[in-house]
Design an enzyme around this catalytic site. Structure first.
Site, PDB file in Angstrom:
ATOM      1  N   HIS A 265       0.879  -1.192   0.000  1.00 51.57           N
ATOM      2  CA  HIS A 265       0.000   0.000   0.000  1.00 51.57           C
ATOM      3  C   HIS A 265       0.908   1.231   0.000  1.00 51.57           C
ATOM      4  O   HIS A 265       1.773   1.370  -0.852  1.00 51.57           O
ATOM      5  CB  HIS A 265      -0.902  -0.111   1.236  1.00 51.57           C
ATOM      6  CG  HIS A 265      -2.064   0.832   1.285  1.00 51.57           C
ATOM      7  ND1 HIS A 265      -2.453   1.635   0.258  1.00 51.57           N
ATOM      8  CD2 HIS A 265      -2.962   1.087   2.302  1.00 51.57           C
ATOM      9  CE1 HIS A 265      -3.521   2.354   0.610  1.00 51.57           C
ATOM     10  NE2 HIS A 265      -3.842   2.034   1.856  1.00 51.57           N
ATOM     11  N   HIS A 306      -1.870  -2.629  -9.702  1.00 55.55           N
ATOM     12  CA  HIS A 306      -2.895  -2.048  -8.842  1.00 55.55           C
ATOM     13  C   HIS A 306      -4.125  -2.936  -8.901  1.00 55.55           C
ATOM     14  O   HIS A 306      -4.448  -3.474  -9.962  1.00 55.55           O
ATOM     15  CB  HIS A 306      -3.253  -0.630  -9.301  1.00 55.55           C
ATOM     16  CG  HIS A 306      -3.988   0.143  -8.263  1.00 55.55           C
ATOM     17  ND1 HIS A 306      -5.350   0.058  -8.098  1.00 55.55           N
ATOM     18  CD2 HIS A 306      -3.530   0.988  -7.301  1.00 55.55           C
ATOM     19  CE1 HIS A 306      -5.697   0.828  -7.082  1.00 55.55           C
ATOM     20  NE2 HIS A 306      -4.624   1.393  -6.577  1.00 55.55           N
ATOM     21  N   ASP A 364       2.811   5.399  -6.831  1.00 61.60           N
ATOM     22  CA  ASP A 364       4.035   5.398  -6.033  1.00 61.60           C
ATOM     23  C   ASP A 364       5.312   5.275  -6.855  1.00 61.60           C
ATOM     24  O   ASP A 364       6.406   5.407  -6.316  1.00 61.60           O
ATOM     25  CB  ASP A 364       3.988   4.252  -5.006  1.00 61.60           C
ATOM     26  CG  ASP A 364       2.989   4.542  -3.908  1.00 61.60           C
ATOM     27  OD1 ASP A 364       2.857   5.724  -3.547  1.00 61.60           O
ATOM     28  OD2 ASP A 364       2.341   3.594  -3.426  1.00 61.60           O
TER      29      ASP A 364
HETATM   30  N1  CMC Z   1       5.601  -7.210  -9.791  1.00 57.44           N
HETATM   31  C1  CMC Z   1       5.509  -8.457 -10.313  1.00 57.44           C
HETATM   32  N2  CMC Z   1       4.359  -9.153 -10.415  1.00 57.44           N
HETATM   33  C2  CMC Z   1       3.242  -8.557  -9.991  1.00 57.44           C
HETATM   34  C3  CMC Z   1       3.245  -7.258  -9.430  1.00 57.44           C
HETATM   35  C4  CMC Z   1       4.476  -6.583  -9.343  1.00 57.44           C
HETATM   36  N3  CMC Z   1       4.550  -5.357  -8.832  1.00 57.44           N
HETATM   37  N4  CMC Z   1       1.986  -6.923  -9.074  1.00 57.44           N
HETATM   38  C5  CMC Z   1       1.221  -7.967  -9.375  1.00 57.44           C
HETATM   39  N5  CMC Z   1       1.962  -8.953  -9.936  1.00 57.44           N
HETATM   40  C6  CMC Z   1       1.474 -10.245 -10.480  1.00 57.44           C
HETATM   41  C7  CMC Z   1       1.176 -11.231  -9.348  1.00 57.44           C
HETATM   42  O1  CMC Z   1       2.291 -12.027  -9.065  1.00 57.44           O
HETATM   43  C8  CMC Z   1       0.041 -12.010  -9.964  1.00 57.44           C
HETATM   44  O2  CMC Z   1       0.597 -12.909 -10.911  1.00 57.44           O
HETATM   45  P1  CMC Z   1      -0.090 -14.357 -11.147  1.00 57.44           P
HETATM   46  O3  CMC Z   1      -1.473 -14.082 -11.660  1.00 57.44           O
HETATM   47  O4  CMC Z   1       0.780 -15.033 -12.121  1.00 57.44           O
HETATM   48  O5  CMC Z   1      -0.091 -15.026  -9.802  1.00 57.44           O
HETATM   49  C9  CMC Z   1      -0.745 -10.965 -10.739  1.00 57.44           C
HETATM   50  O6  CMC Z   1       0.216  -9.968 -11.110  1.00 57.44           O
HETATM   51  C10 CMC Z   1      -1.879 -10.313  -9.956  1.00 57.44           C
HETATM   52  O7  CMC Z   1      -1.323  -9.804  -8.747  1.00 57.44           O
HETATM   53  P2  CMC Z   1      -2.067  -9.785  -7.362  1.00 57.44           P
HETATM   54  O8  CMC Z   1      -1.048  -9.722  -6.276  1.00 57.44           O
HETATM   55  O9  CMC Z   1      -3.070 -10.887  -7.313  1.00 57.44           O
HETATM   56  O10 CMC Z   1      -2.834  -8.408  -7.488  1.00 57.44           O
HETATM   57  P3  CMC Z   1      -3.497  -7.617  -6.313  1.00 57.44           P
HETATM   58  O11 CMC Z   1      -4.571  -6.812  -6.933  1.00 57.44           O
HETATM   59  O12 CMC Z   1      -3.865  -8.521  -5.189  1.00 57.44           O
HETATM   60  O13 CMC Z   1      -2.314  -6.662  -5.764  1.00 57.44           O
HETATM   61  C11 CMC Z   1      -0.813  -4.846  -5.606  1.00 57.44           C
HETATM   62  C12 CMC Z   1      -2.161  -5.333  -6.132  1.00 57.44           C
HETATM   63  C13 CMC Z   1      -0.735  -3.328  -5.765  1.00 57.44           C
HETATM   64  C14 CMC Z   1      -0.725  -5.167  -4.105  1.00 57.44           C
HETATM   65  C15 CMC Z   1       0.327  -5.534  -6.364  1.00 57.44           C
HETATM   66  O14 CMC Z   1       0.254  -5.205  -7.726  1.00 57.44           O
HETATM   67  C16 CMC Z   1       1.705  -5.197  -5.799  1.00 57.44           C
HETATM   68  O15 CMC Z   1       2.154  -5.861  -4.843  1.00 57.44           O
HETATM   69  N6  CMC Z   1       2.405  -4.165  -6.361  1.00 57.44           N
HETATM   70  C17 CMC Z   1       3.656  -3.720  -5.821  1.00 57.44           C
HETATM   71  C18 CMC Z   1       3.423  -2.846  -4.590  1.00 57.44           C
HETATM   72  C19 CMC Z   1       2.881  -1.480  -4.958  1.00 57.44           C
HETATM   73  O16 CMC Z   1       3.390  -0.813  -5.839  1.00 57.44           O
HETATM   74  N7  CMC Z   1       1.864  -1.041  -4.200  1.00 57.44           N
HETATM   75  C20 CMC Z   1       1.283   0.299  -4.356  1.00 57.44           C
HETATM   76  C21 CMC Z   1      -0.124   0.238  -4.854  1.00 57.44           C
HETATM   77  S1  CMC Z   1      -0.764   1.821  -5.368  1.00 57.44           S
HETATM   78  C22 CMC Z   1      -0.772   2.829  -3.983  1.00 57.44           C
HETATM   79  C23 CMC Z   1      -1.514   2.322  -2.811  1.00 57.44           C
HETATM   80  O17 CMC Z   1      -2.451   1.523  -2.894  1.00 57.44           O
HETATM   81  O18 CMC Z   1      -1.185   2.742  -1.718  1.00 57.44           O
END
Ligand code: CMC
Length: 429
Positions: A265, A306, A364
């Site tokens: 987050h 996201h 971010d």
């Molecule tokens: N790098 C590599 N792979 C990723 C990433 C990433 N940053 N984000 C998602 N994936 C992959 C994940 O491994 C999954 O792959 P698969 O379907 O093969 O298992 C797929 O994409 C879907 O990911 P998810 O984790 O199920 O998606 P989510 O909606 O639960 O998570 C997220 C969203 C923002 C937590 C995630 O994209 C992430 O961890 N990003 C990096 C951290 C980040 O930048 N966070 C800031 C978010 S925006 C500001 C805020 O909210 O505060």
């Protein structure tokens, strides 16, 4: 207009559920009768398909990359507004008149000081404590200082608490920083605007005033506007959940700050900078992209992806443009870390893994580069996010408390533990 949606199982057993329409975005099935009528629960880990409440504050269309506060596109607010005007809009629902805005600004300015005894709190923390840890503690302690405004059933109390939180957050944030560098905590200065005052409290000392540049104030306003709200994200949902039990607003916002801190987050802005430092050079990008794609490696491309945006994050586009502007002034546009970030974005956006999963730079990815150019230390990045998001948290908390249909938040579970079994005496285990 609402319509009825019928769910049926293979035995022809039906249940009719109301399909509720909002003013924009997906409709929502009202599933509360599922348990009462059929003894069934809805299972939705991570709340991917769950609308936890009704809200009229912020609208996101993740497929189109749309973000609106109270109906106003984020691009227009970013270009034309300032943070306190946006704060007024989020809390009151309408843009203020000139008179309403100047009254609001005046109120906020006159609430920026913190109690002298509260300043002593900072000395209780070790100098190298993370500022987010200090902030959670100090904001949580506000209910001990301002118990004259914690009757949540009194609209006047709610309003005063909201003003205090918005006004004191920059003062507390800057004090967290001053403590970490063993400098005297600075008092707010009422002739400065919200962002200018924050930069003053960060960088002035009793021996020397700090005069921020016009561009630094502009950039700070922009970042605060873009971070001010984002509907039912993890920290806002935490604030609502904490508040649903009737907890006081200061305790609820402290809970929100704790939730924001996580790297998935708000903690991502700090993690992005650490990641860019670790990658170090464009020649290492391929190696790190490969690591991000490797399911056996916990490394993720921070600042990418996201839950809701599946096209682009409109905030990232606006921040990228501001990055160019700030870096032009602070380093003649010559910033190896920004070059590295741009290249990393370019490579990831062409990669099949990121294309298939619709992973784009989020808010971010570039914000930390601006903060760094303004000399804000990396461990303060999430604190900056918290200052801005306080407005959104407060707006949601006020909306929730004023809603007559509000009930305590109490999710259920799909139990997967042991069925009933008898206690085994120690000598038989
Ligand atoms: N790098 C590599 N792979 C990723 C990433 C990433 N940053 N984000 C998602 N994936 C992959 C994940 O491994 C999954 O792959 P698969 O379907 O093969 O298992 C797929 O994409 C879907 O990911 P998810 O984790 O199920 O998606 P989510 O909606 O639960 O998570 C997220 C969203 C923002 C937590 C995630 O994209 C992430 O961890 N990003 C990096 C951290 C980040 O930048 N966070 C800031 C978010 S925006 C500001 C805020 O909210 O505060």
């Amino acid at each position: 207009m609402s319509e009825i949606y019928t769910l049926s199982n293979k035995n022809g057993d039906n249940i009719e559920l109301l399909l509720r329409q909002g003013t924009a975005g997906p409709s929502a099935l009202e599933i509360s009768p599922l348990y009462n009528n059929k003894g069934l629960l809805a299972f939705d880990p991570g709340f991917v398909s769950t609308a936890s409440c009704e809200s009229s504050i912020t609208y996101i269309d993740g497929d189109q990359g749309i973000l609106r506060y109270r109906g106003y596109p984020i691009e227009q607010l970013a270009a034309k507004s300032n943070f306190l005007e946006v704060a007024y809009l989020l809390i009151h629902g309408e843009l203020p008149t000139r008179d309403q805005l100047s009254k609001f600004e005046n109120i906020i300015i006159h609430h920026t000081m913190i109690k002298e005894t509260m300043r002593n709190f900072f000395n209780g923390f070790h100098y190298n404590a993370h500022p987010m840890a200090v902030m959670i503690g100090v904001v949580g302690s506000m209910s001990a200082f301002y118990h004259d405004s914690i009757d949540i059933h009194d609209p006047k109390h709610r309003e005063v608490s909201a003003h205090r939180l918005i006004a004191k957050m920059p003062t507390i944030a800057a004090a967290c920083y001053k403590h970490s560098v063993s400098e005297p905590i600075m008092y707010p200065q009422n002739d400065l605007d919200y962002c200018g005052n924050f930069l003053h409290m960060m960088f002035s000392t009793p021996c020397e005033p700090f005069i921020p540049s016009k561009l630094a104030i502009e950039a700070m306003n922009l970042l605060f506007i873009l971070h001010a709200d984002h509907e039912q994200n993890a920290s806002t949902s935490t604030v609502r959940m904490a508040g649903s039990s009737g907890a006081n607003p200061f305790a609820c916002i402290a809970a929100g700050i704790a939730s924001l801190w996580g790297p998935a987050h708000g903690g991502a802005n700090e993690a992005v900078l650490k990641m860019l430092k670790e990658i170090g050079d464009v020649s290492n990008i391929d190696k790190y992209i490969a690591r991000a794609k490797d399911k056996n490696d916990s490394f993720r491309l921070m600042g990418f992806g996201h839950r809701v945006y599946r096209n682009f994050d409109p905030r990232a586009t606006i921040i990228r443009n501001m990055c160019h502007k700030v870096l032009k002034e602070t380093s003649d546009g010559n910033n190896p870390m920004f070059e590295l970030a741009l290249k990393l974005e370019e490579v990831a956006l062409k990669d099949q893994y990121f294309i298939e999963r619709k992973l784009y730079p989020n808010v971010d990815f570039y914000s930390g580069i601006i903060y760094r150019a303004l000399n804000i230390p990396t461990n303060m990045f999430t604190v900056m996010f918290a200052i801005a998001r306080t407005v959104g948290w407060v707006a949601h908390w006020m909306e929730m408390i004023a809603d007559p249909s509000q009930r305590i938040g109490r999710p259920r579970q799909l139990y997967t533990g042991s069925v009933e079994r008898n206690y085994v005496p120690m000598n038989k285990r």
